[in-house]
Design a protein around this motif. Structure first.
Motif, PDB file in Angstrom:
ATOM      1  N   GLY A  52      29.656  -4.954 -22.150  1.00  0.00           N
ATOM      2  CA  GLY A  52      28.629  -4.598 -21.162  1.00  0.00           C
ATOM      3  C   GLY A  52      27.276  -4.260 -21.768  1.00  0.00           C
ATOM      4  N   ILE A  53      27.124  -4.447 -23.077  1.00  0.00           N
ATOM      5  CA  ILE A  53      25.856  -4.095 -23.734  1.00  0.00           C
ATOM      6  C   ILE A  53      24.749  -5.078 -23.340  1.00  0.00           C
ATOM      7  CG2 ILE A  53      24.713  -3.913 -25.999  1.00  0.00           C
ATOM      8  CD1 ILE A  53      27.598  -2.976 -26.998  1.00  0.00           C
ATOM      9  N   GLY A  54      25.066  -6.371 -23.340  1.00  0.00           N
ATOM     10  CA  GLY A  54      24.081  -7.381 -22.944  1.00  0.00           C
ATOM     11  C   GLY A  54      23.584  -7.117 -21.522  1.00  0.00           C
ATOM     12  N   VAL A  61      17.608 -12.185 -27.132  1.00  0.00           N
ATOM     13  CA  VAL A  61      18.713 -11.373 -26.611  1.00  0.00           C
ATOM     14  C   VAL A  61      19.921 -11.576 -27.531  1.00  0.00           C
ATOM     15  CG1 VAL A  61      20.242 -10.972 -24.645  1.00  0.00           C
ATOM     16  CG2 VAL A  61      17.882 -11.763 -24.264  1.00  0.00           C
ATOM     17  N   VAL A  62      20.386 -10.520 -28.122  1.00  0.00           N
ATOM     18  CA  VAL A  62      21.579 -10.655 -28.982  1.00  0.00           C
ATOM     19  C   VAL A  62      22.312  -9.321 -29.089  1.00  0.00           C
ATOM     20  CG1 VAL A  62      20.193 -10.413 -31.087  1.00  0.00           C
ATOM     21  CG2 VAL A  62      22.429 -11.412 -31.259  1.00  0.00           C
ATOM     22  N   VAL A  63      23.641  -9.416 -29.018  1.00  0.00           N
ATOM     23  CA  VAL A  63      24.513  -8.252 -29.194  1.00  0.00           C
ATOM     24  C   VAL A  63      25.322  -8.498 -30.466  1.00  0.00           C
ATOM     25  CG1 VAL A  63      26.501  -7.016 -28.210  1.00  0.00           C
ATOM     26  CG2 VAL A  63      24.600  -7.723 -26.727  1.00  0.00           C
ATOM     27  N   LYS A 103      24.523 -13.803 -13.269  1.00  0.00           N
ATOM     28  CA  LYS A 103      24.962 -12.471 -12.809  1.00  0.00           C
ATOM     29  C   LYS A 103      23.791 -11.624 -12.321  1.00  0.00           C
ATOM     30  CE  LYS A 103      28.694 -11.453 -16.096  1.00  0.00           C
ATOM     31  NZ  LYS A 103      29.645 -10.938 -15.114  1.00  0.00           N
ATOM     32  N   GLU A 137      25.766 -22.773 -22.046  1.00  0.00           N
ATOM     33  CA  GLU A 137      26.958 -21.934 -21.767  1.00  0.00           C
ATOM     34  C   GLU A 137      26.600 -20.521 -21.282  1.00  0.00           C
ATOM     35  OE1 GLU A 137      26.355 -23.259 -24.915  1.00  0.00           O
ATOM     36  OE2 GLU A 137      26.875 -21.799 -26.463  1.00  0.00           O
ATOM     37  N   LEU A 138      25.319 -20.167 -21.355  1.00  0.00           N
ATOM     38  CA  LEU A 138      24.938 -18.825 -20.888  1.00  0.00           C
ATOM     39  C   LEU A 138      24.296 -18.827 -19.497  1.00  0.00           C
ATOM     40  CD1 LEU A 138      23.686 -17.078 -24.130  1.00  0.00           C
ATOM     41  CD2 LEU A 138      25.748 -16.583 -22.826  1.00  0.00           C
ATOM     42  N   LYS A 152      25.656 -19.275 -16.700  1.00  0.00           N
ATOM     43  CA  LYS A 152      26.504 -18.501 -15.781  1.00  0.00           C
ATOM     44  C   LYS A 152      26.310 -16.996 -16.020  1.00  0.00           C
ATOM     45  CE  LYS A 152      31.265 -18.398 -14.339  1.00  0.00           C
ATOM     46  NZ  LYS A 152      32.405 -18.152 -15.193  1.00  0.00           N
ATOM     47  N   TRP A 153      26.225 -16.631 -17.279  1.00  0.00           N
ATOM     48  CA  TRP A 153      26.049 -15.204 -17.611  1.00  0.00           C
ATOM     49  C   TRP A 153      24.740 -14.673 -17.017  1.00  0.00           C
ATOM     50  CZ3 TRP A 153      22.893 -12.129 -20.998  1.00  0.00           C
ATOM     51  CH2 TRP A 153      23.385 -10.827 -21.187  1.00  0.00           C
ATOM     52  N   TYR A 154      23.646 -15.397 -17.198  1.00  0.00           N
ATOM     53  CA  TYR A 154      22.369 -14.952 -16.645  1.00  0.00           C
ATOM     54  C   TYR A 154      22.378 -15.007 -15.109  1.00  0.00           C
ATOM     55  CZ  TYR A 154      20.122 -14.512 -21.197  1.00  0.00           C
ATOM     56  OH  TYR A 154      19.780 -14.097 -22.464  1.00  0.00           O
ATOM     57  N   THR A 197      14.739 -18.945 -21.559  1.00  0.00           N
ATOM     58  CA  THR A 197      15.478 -20.157 -21.907  1.00  0.00           C
ATOM     59  C   THR A 197      16.802 -19.711 -22.510  1.00  0.00           C
ATOM     60  OG1 THR A 197      14.534 -20.270 -24.130  1.00  0.00           O
ATOM     61  CG2 THR A 197      13.385 -21.489 -22.411  1.00  0.00           C
ATOM     62  N   CYS A 198      17.827 -20.498 -22.297  1.00  0.00           N
ATOM     63  CA  CYS A 198      19.134 -20.144 -22.898  1.00  0.00           C
ATOM     64  C   CYS A 198      19.974 -21.394 -23.082  1.00  0.00           C
ATOM     65  CB  CYS A 198      19.868 -19.122 -22.033  1.00  0.00           C
ATOM     66  SG  CYS A 198      20.545 -19.788 -20.505  1.00  0.00           S
ATOM     67  N   LYS A 199      21.047 -21.196 -23.843  1.00  0.00           N
ATOM     68  CA  LYS A 199      21.993 -22.290 -24.043  1.00  0.00           C
ATOM     69  C   LYS A 199      22.748 -22.540 -22.736  1.00  0.00           C
ATOM     70  CE  LYS A 199      23.176 -19.791 -27.675  1.00  0.00           C
ATOM     71  NZ  LYS A 199      23.936 -19.104 -28.679  1.00  0.00           N
TER      72      LYS A 199
HETATM   73  C1  LIG Z   1      25.040 -13.460 -24.608  1.00  0.00           C
HETATM   74  C2  LIG Z   1      25.278 -12.036 -25.103  1.00  0.00           C
HETATM   75  C3  LIG Z   1      23.939 -11.375 -25.319  1.00  0.00           C
HETATM   76  C4  LIG Z   1      26.075 -11.272 -24.034  1.00  0.00           C
HETATM   77  O1  LIG Z   1      26.158  -9.920 -24.414  1.00  0.00           O
HETATM   78  P1  LIG Z   1      27.529  -9.100 -24.250  1.00  0.00           P
HETATM   79  O2  LIG Z   1      27.245  -7.680 -24.523  1.00  0.00           O
HETATM   80  O3  LIG Z   1      28.592  -9.756 -25.028  1.00  0.00           O
HETATM   81  O4  LIG Z   1      27.810  -9.361 -22.698  1.00  0.00           O
HETATM   82  P2  LIG Z   1      28.353  -8.284 -21.693  1.00  0.00           P
HETATM   83  O5  LIG Z   1      29.547  -7.627 -22.281  1.00  0.00           O
HETATM   84  O6  LIG Z   1      27.241  -7.398 -21.243  1.00  0.00           O
HETATM   85  O7  LIG Z   1      28.769  -9.223 -20.509  1.00  0.00           O
HETATM   86  C5  LIG Z   1      29.497  -8.680 -19.522  1.00  0.00           C
HETATM   87  C6  LIG Z   1      30.039  -9.737 -18.644  1.00  0.00           C
HETATM   88  O8  LIG Z   1      29.623 -11.074 -18.923  1.00  0.00           O
HETATM   89  C7  LIG Z   1      30.775 -11.892 -19.214  1.00  0.00           C
HETATM   90  N1  LIG Z   1      30.376 -12.802 -20.266  1.00  0.00           N
HETATM   91  C8  LIG Z   1      30.179 -12.542 -21.582  1.00  0.00           C
HETATM   92  N2  LIG Z   1      29.781 -13.675 -22.220  1.00  0.00           N
HETATM   93  C9  LIG Z   1      29.703 -14.651 -21.277  1.00  0.00           C
HETATM   94  C10 LIG Z   1      29.362 -16.036 -21.301  1.00  0.00           C
HETATM   95  N3  LIG Z   1      29.033 -16.659 -22.447  1.00  0.00           N
HETATM   96  N4  LIG Z   1      29.380 -16.721 -20.134  1.00  0.00           N
HETATM   97  C11 LIG Z   1      29.718 -16.115 -18.960  1.00  0.00           C
HETATM   98  N5  LIG Z   1      30.069 -14.801 -18.893  1.00  0.00           N
HETATM   99  C12 LIG Z   1      30.070 -14.096 -20.023  1.00  0.00           C
HETATM  100  C13 LIG Z   1      31.848 -10.923 -19.637  1.00  0.00           C
HETATM  101  O9  LIG Z   1      33.128 -11.473 -19.432  1.00  0.00           O
HETATM  102  C14 LIG Z   1      31.550  -9.768 -18.705  1.00  0.00           C
HETATM  103  O10 LIG Z   1      31.984 -10.085 -17.400  1.00  0.00           O
HETATM  104  P3  LIG Z   1      32.631  -8.949 -16.459  1.00  0.00           P
HETATM  105  O11 LIG Z   1      31.637  -7.824 -16.399  1.00  0.00           O
HETATM  106  O12 LIG Z   1      32.793  -9.675 -15.167  1.00  0.00           O
HETATM  107  O13 LIG Z   1      33.886  -8.596 -17.149  1.00  0.00           O
HETATM  108  C15 LIG Z   1      26.107 -12.011 -26.411  1.00  0.00           C
HETATM  109  O14 LIG Z   1      27.305 -12.691 -26.200  1.00  0.00           O
HETATM  110  C16 LIG Z   1      25.391 -12.599 -27.608  1.00  0.00           C
HETATM  111  O15 LIG Z   1      24.689 -11.874 -28.322  1.00  0.00           O
HETATM  112  N6  LIG Z   1      25.570 -13.905 -27.891  1.00  0.00           N
HETATM  113  C17 LIG Z   1      24.978 -14.544 -29.073  1.00  0.00           C
HETATM  114  C18 LIG Z   1      23.494 -14.629 -29.045  1.00  0.00           C
HETATM  115  C19 LIG Z   1      22.981 -15.410 -27.860  1.00  0.00           C
HETATM  116  O16 LIG Z   1      23.473 -16.473 -27.534  1.00  0.00           O
HETATM  117  N7  LIG Z   1      21.973 -14.829 -27.198  1.00  0.00           N
HETATM  118  C20 LIG Z   1      21.381 -15.383 -26.005  1.00  0.00           C
HETATM  119  C21 LIG Z   1      20.188 -16.169 -26.322  1.00  0.00           C
HETATM  120  S1  LIG Z   1      19.483 -16.759 -24.795  1.00  0.00           S
END
Ligand SMILES: CC(C)(COP(=O)(O)OP(=O)(O)OC[C@H]1O[C@@H](n2cnc3c(N)ncnc32)[C@H](O)[C@@H]1OP(=O)(O)O)[C@@H](O)C(=O)NCCC(=O)NCCS
Length: 145
Positions: A93-95, A83-85, A128, A121-122, A124-126, A117-119
């Motif tokens: 919002g692409i991720g 997964v990468v943006v 969602k 710091e992610l 919380k993001w997953y 699997t993820c780091k």
């Molecule tokens: C992780 C990743 C894929 C997220 O994609 P993204 O397009 O930036 O994320 P989005 O814009 O879709 O995220 C939207 C929401 O998540 C939040 N968010 C983004 N990064 C976050 C993080 N690291 N931790 C928690 N929340 C996060 C945003 O604030 C947003 O919240 P909101 O909708 O409440 O405003 C991107 O940051 C990335 O490519 N990172 C580097 C590669 C990586 O680590 N990949 C994952 C391997 S497991």
């Protein structure tokens, strides 16, 4: 306009470049070999390599891998990987769109769970999407130097 779809051969140069942002030190795929791999995985019916494009430019990717399974009433399950943006397009919002597309396909294919699997710091993001730590650890054995 933002659009999420399956990757095609003509996407490969941009896709390989975005994937390199996952680990800039990892060896990049040779373009001819990448075509062959994409053909194989597209035909498998078990791997769904998704891309997100904005006005024709590829800005992110995620992959769903579905595993056939002999437990849980023979229901399959899925892995989300790679997964990468693009760093210039993060936070738009692409991720979220990419992960939602993987979840949708996994549901359509009858998967009973998705794992990834993820780091740290992610986590919380997953969260969602409903992903939770489940008390097991991800382990890895590197088979190359
Ligand atoms: C992780 C990743 C894929 C997220 O994609 P993204 O397009 O930036 O994320 P989005 O814009 O879709 O995220 C939207 C929401 O998540 C939040 N968010 C983004 N990064 C976050 C993080 N690291 N931790 C928690 N929340 C996060 C945003 O604030 C947003 O919240 P909101 O909708 O409440 O405003 C991107 O940051 C990335 O490519 N990172 C580097 C590669 C990586 O680590 N990949 C994952 C391997 S497991």
């Amino acid at each position: 306009m933002m659009n999420v779809r399956l990757a095609r051969e003509e996407d490969l140069p941009q896709l390989i470049s975005i994937l390199s942002q996952l680990n800039p030190r990892a060896k990049r795929c040779d373009p001819e070999r990448a075509k062959e791999v994409l053909r194989k995985l597209s035909k498998s019916g078990q791997q769904f390599l998704m891309i997100c494009e904005i006005d024709g430019k590829i800005v992110g990717t995620a992959e769903l891998v579905i595993k056939h399974n002999l437990t849980h009433g023979c229901k399959p399950y899925g892995f989300i990987e790679n997964v990468v943006v693009d760093e210039k397009y993060r936070g738009k919002g692409i991720g979220v769109k990419l992960i939602e597309s993987c979840i949708k396909i996994a549901r359509e294919k009858g998967c009973y769970k998705l794992v990834l699997t993820c780091k740290e710091e992610l986590v919380k993001w997953y969260g969602k999407f409903g992903f939770r730590e489940f008390g097991e650890k991800a382990l890895r054995l590197d088979l190359e130097e």
